[in-house]
Design an enzyme around this catalytic site. Sequence first.
Site, PDB file in Angstrom:
ATOM      1  N   GLU A   1      -9.827  -0.513   4.827  1.00  0.00           N
ATOM      2  CA  GLU A   1     -10.479  -0.169   6.092  1.00  0.00           C
ATOM      3  C   GLU A   1     -11.767  -0.977   6.257  1.00  0.00           C
ATOM      4  O   GLU A   1     -12.268  -1.560   5.299  1.00  0.00           O
ATOM      5  CB  GLU A   1     -10.794   1.339   6.090  1.00  0.00           C
ATOM      6  CG  GLU A   1      -9.572   2.241   5.920  1.00  0.00           C
ATOM      7  CD  GLU A   1      -8.695   2.335   7.173  1.00  0.00           C
ATOM      8  OE1 GLU A   1      -8.841   1.516   8.093  1.00  0.00           O
ATOM      9  OE2 GLU A   1      -7.848   3.242   7.227  1.00  0.00           O
TER      10      GLU A   1
ATOM     11  N   ASN B   1      -7.943  -1.429  13.844  1.00  0.00           N
ATOM     12  CA  ASN B   1      -9.343  -1.638  13.457  1.00  0.00           C
ATOM     13  C   ASN B   1      -9.493  -2.843  12.528  1.00  0.00           C
ATOM     14  O   ASN B   1     -10.531  -3.028  11.907  1.00  0.00           O
ATOM     15  CB  ASN B   1      -9.915  -0.381  12.793  1.00  0.00           C
ATOM     16  CG  ASN B   1      -9.135   0.022  11.544  1.00  0.00           C
ATOM     17  OD1 ASN B   1      -8.173  -0.639  11.171  1.00  0.00           O
ATOM     18  ND2 ASN B   1      -9.544   1.100  10.914  1.00  0.00           N
TER      19      ASN B   1
ATOM     20  N   HIS C   1      -7.643  -3.421   9.818  1.00  0.00           N
ATOM     21  CA  HIS C   1      -7.349  -3.207   8.399  1.00  0.00           C
ATOM     22  C   HIS C   1      -6.149  -4.025   7.934  1.00  0.00           C
ATOM     23  O   HIS C   1      -5.247  -4.346   8.702  1.00  0.00           O
ATOM     24  CB  HIS C   1      -7.235  -1.720   8.041  1.00  0.00           C
ATOM     25  CG  HIS C   1      -6.022  -1.006   8.491  1.00  0.00           C
ATOM     26  ND1 HIS C   1      -6.028   0.322   8.826  1.00  0.00           N
ATOM     27  CD2 HIS C   1      -4.736  -1.416   8.643  1.00  0.00           C
ATOM     28  CE1 HIS C   1      -4.809   0.690   9.155  1.00  0.00           C
ATOM     29  NE2 HIS C   1      -4.012  -0.335   9.057  1.00  0.00           N
TER      30      HIS C   1
ATOM     31  N   ASP D   1       0.841  -1.196   0.000  1.00  0.00           N
ATOM     32  CA  ASP D   1       0.000   0.000   0.000  1.00  0.00           C
ATOM     33  C   ASP D   1       0.878   1.249   0.000  1.00  0.00           C
ATOM     34  O   ASP D   1       2.109   1.156   0.091  1.00  0.00           O
ATOM     35  CB  ASP D   1      -0.977   0.003   1.190  1.00  0.00           C
ATOM     36  CG  ASP D   1      -0.291  -0.208   2.532  1.00  0.00           C
ATOM     37  OD1 ASP D   1       0.952  -0.247   2.580  1.00  0.00           O
ATOM     38  OD2 ASP D   1      -1.004  -0.345   3.540  1.00  0.00           O
TER      39      ASP D   1
HETATM   40  C1  GLP Z   1      -0.495   0.919   8.307  1.00  0.00           C
HETATM   41  C2  GLP Z   1      -0.126   0.163   7.060  1.00  0.00           C
HETATM   42  C3  GLP Z   1      -0.507  -1.295   7.177  1.00  0.00           C
HETATM   43  C4  GLP Z   1       0.043  -1.833   8.489  1.00  0.00           C
HETATM   44  C5  GLP Z   1      -0.619  -1.133   9.637  1.00  0.00           C
HETATM   45  C6  GLP Z   1      -0.179  -1.614  11.003  1.00  0.00           C
HETATM   46  O1  GLP Z   1      -1.790   1.385   8.275  1.00  0.00           O
HETATM   47  N1  GLP Z   1      -0.747   0.712   5.906  1.00  0.00           N
HETATM   48  O2  GLP Z   1      -0.007  -2.017   6.071  1.00  0.00           O
HETATM   49  O3  GLP Z   1      -0.196  -3.205   8.559  1.00  0.00           O
HETATM   50  O4  GLP Z   1      -0.300   0.240   9.527  1.00  0.00           O
HETATM   51  O5  GLP Z   1       0.961  -0.948  11.390  1.00  0.00           O
HETATM   52  P1  GLP Z   1       1.835  -1.296  12.653  1.00  0.00           P
HETATM   53  O6  GLP Z   1       2.584  -2.512  12.288  1.00  0.00           O
HETATM   54  O7  GLP Z   1       2.718  -0.094  12.846  1.00  0.00           O
HETATM   55  O8  GLP Z   1       0.889  -1.513  13.783  1.00  0.00           O
END
Ligand code: GLP
Length: 241
Positions: free
Chosen positions: A143, A136, A138, A67
């Site tokens: 989302e 959440n 995602h 992403d």
């Molecule tokens: C972001 C990224 C996701 C990732 C998520 C969780 O939103 N776009 O790909 O999985 O954060 O991040 P973290 O690993 O910092 O909790």
Amino acid sequence: MNIYVKKDYNELSRAAAEEIKQVVGKKPDCLLGLATGNTPIGIYRELVSMYRRKEIDFSRVRAMNLDEYFGISLNHPGTCNTYLEDHFYRYINIRRDNIFRLNSEAKSGEDEGSRYEEIIGKIGGIDLLILGIGLNGHLGFNEPGTSFESPTHTVNLTDITKQCNYQLFGTVDKMPEYGITMGLKTIMKAGKCILMASGEKKSKIIFKALKEPVTTEIPASILQLHHNVSTYLDCESSKLI
Ligand code: GLP
């Protein structure tokens, strides 16, 4: 789904990196899909160490990001592109023309999504997709409420996602409004997924995603329907399952 519970973050990262090494060993020209965020930092660190010890070779590997933010410069310090450069690409022997990026500066999100899907199709599909999970539920920037049929598409980032990711942008109000992400359909077509979560703050959403019914309200729950998922957790994130 295989669920591996490891003692702590370092062990989780090592074990997940080991599985990635096996995939690359078996298919040296595999296509990897790569998540960003805090959780996979340890995996990239381990993979770089393995490369330095000559245990893994990226010379034929193809890689692309899961992403990206949308509507900002690709070289902004907060983009997923910059993150992957800083944590991974610059330290390994991947060929520059084997790196595929979502273009955060593209004029049309729809065209950019189609371009990305075409690249994946031409290469022959994603062999291994590395995924984190948002608070959440995602996956990438998919989302809650995202259709399970979604291809790569642009999204309005939710407040919770902005609050979790603002560090690289300074303050929440400097966060981009939009993201672009592989869709849930794109994710489900990957040959294998590695899902990671670390820390107590992820324990509730991990329970919902892995143990409660599959629902679009928890995008990561779709992984229950995927045929080849390895989930790596530490003790804290796994404590409710
Ligand atoms: C972001 C990224 C996701 C990732 C998520 C969780 O939103 N776009 O790909 O999985 O954060 O991040 P973290 O690993 O910092 O909790």
